[in-house]
Design an enzyme around this catalytic site. Sequence first.
Site, PDB file in Angstrom:
ATOM      1  CG  HIS A 199      -0.323   0.126   2.528  1.00 34.18           C
ATOM      2  ND1 HIS A 199       0.300  -0.933   3.150  1.00 34.18           N
ATOM      3  CD2 HIS A 199      -0.186   1.174   3.374  1.00 34.18           C
ATOM      4  CE1 HIS A 199       0.769  -0.539   4.328  1.00 34.18           C
ATOM      5  NE2 HIS A 199       0.501   0.739   4.484  1.00 34.18           N
TER       6      HIS A 199
ATOM      7  CE1 TYR B 285      -0.524   5.007  11.323  1.00 37.99           C
ATOM      8  CE2 TYR B 285      -1.103   6.086   9.266  1.00 37.99           C
ATOM      9  CZ  TYR B 285      -1.127   4.978  10.086  1.00 37.99           C
ATOM     10  OH  TYR B 285      -1.744   3.840   9.658  1.00 37.99           O
TER      11      TYR B 285
ATOM     12  CD  GLN C  92       1.592   2.409   8.664  1.00 37.86           C
ATOM     13  OE1 GLN C  92       1.236   3.245   9.466  1.00 37.86           O
ATOM     14  NE2 GLN C  92       1.092   1.193   8.637  1.00 37.86           N
TER      15      GLN C  92
END
Length: 143
Positions: free
Chosen positions: A61, A126, A130
């Site tokens: 992703h 974030y 990640q």
Amino acid sequence: MSRFRKLSHTIWHCQYHIVWVPKYRHRILTGNVGHEVGNCIRVFSQQKEIEIVEMNIQPDHIHLLAMIPPKVSVSDYCGMVKGRSAIRVFNKFKELKQRPYWGNHFWTEGYCVDTVGLDSEMIRKYVKYQETQERRMEQRSLF
């Protein structure tokens, strides 16, 4: 310095957190494929005068924190980036198109988008970290 940007008749600050995945969430965004996808996103964003604040490409992703001017819709931007990057990846890595599950599609149809308000720094961290978090989770699951 103001956080706002200016167009001819607009003062704006439109920041979005966008996430999308390859078809069937295959872990294909590694090595040269991931590098090419990252280059595509940077080039196509620059053409539309979209600033990438933070980008993280995981094997399955993509997280993108982007400043998108109000003259460009998020939907048009995602469609353009996903469509044009798929064409470039399939042209550069012809072996991917030979796999029966790809067909003519590299990405899933949808994406996730969230507007970023005053907590943009938290979201930026974030997105940036990640990958570190995912590695920790994978290592824990091995034990």
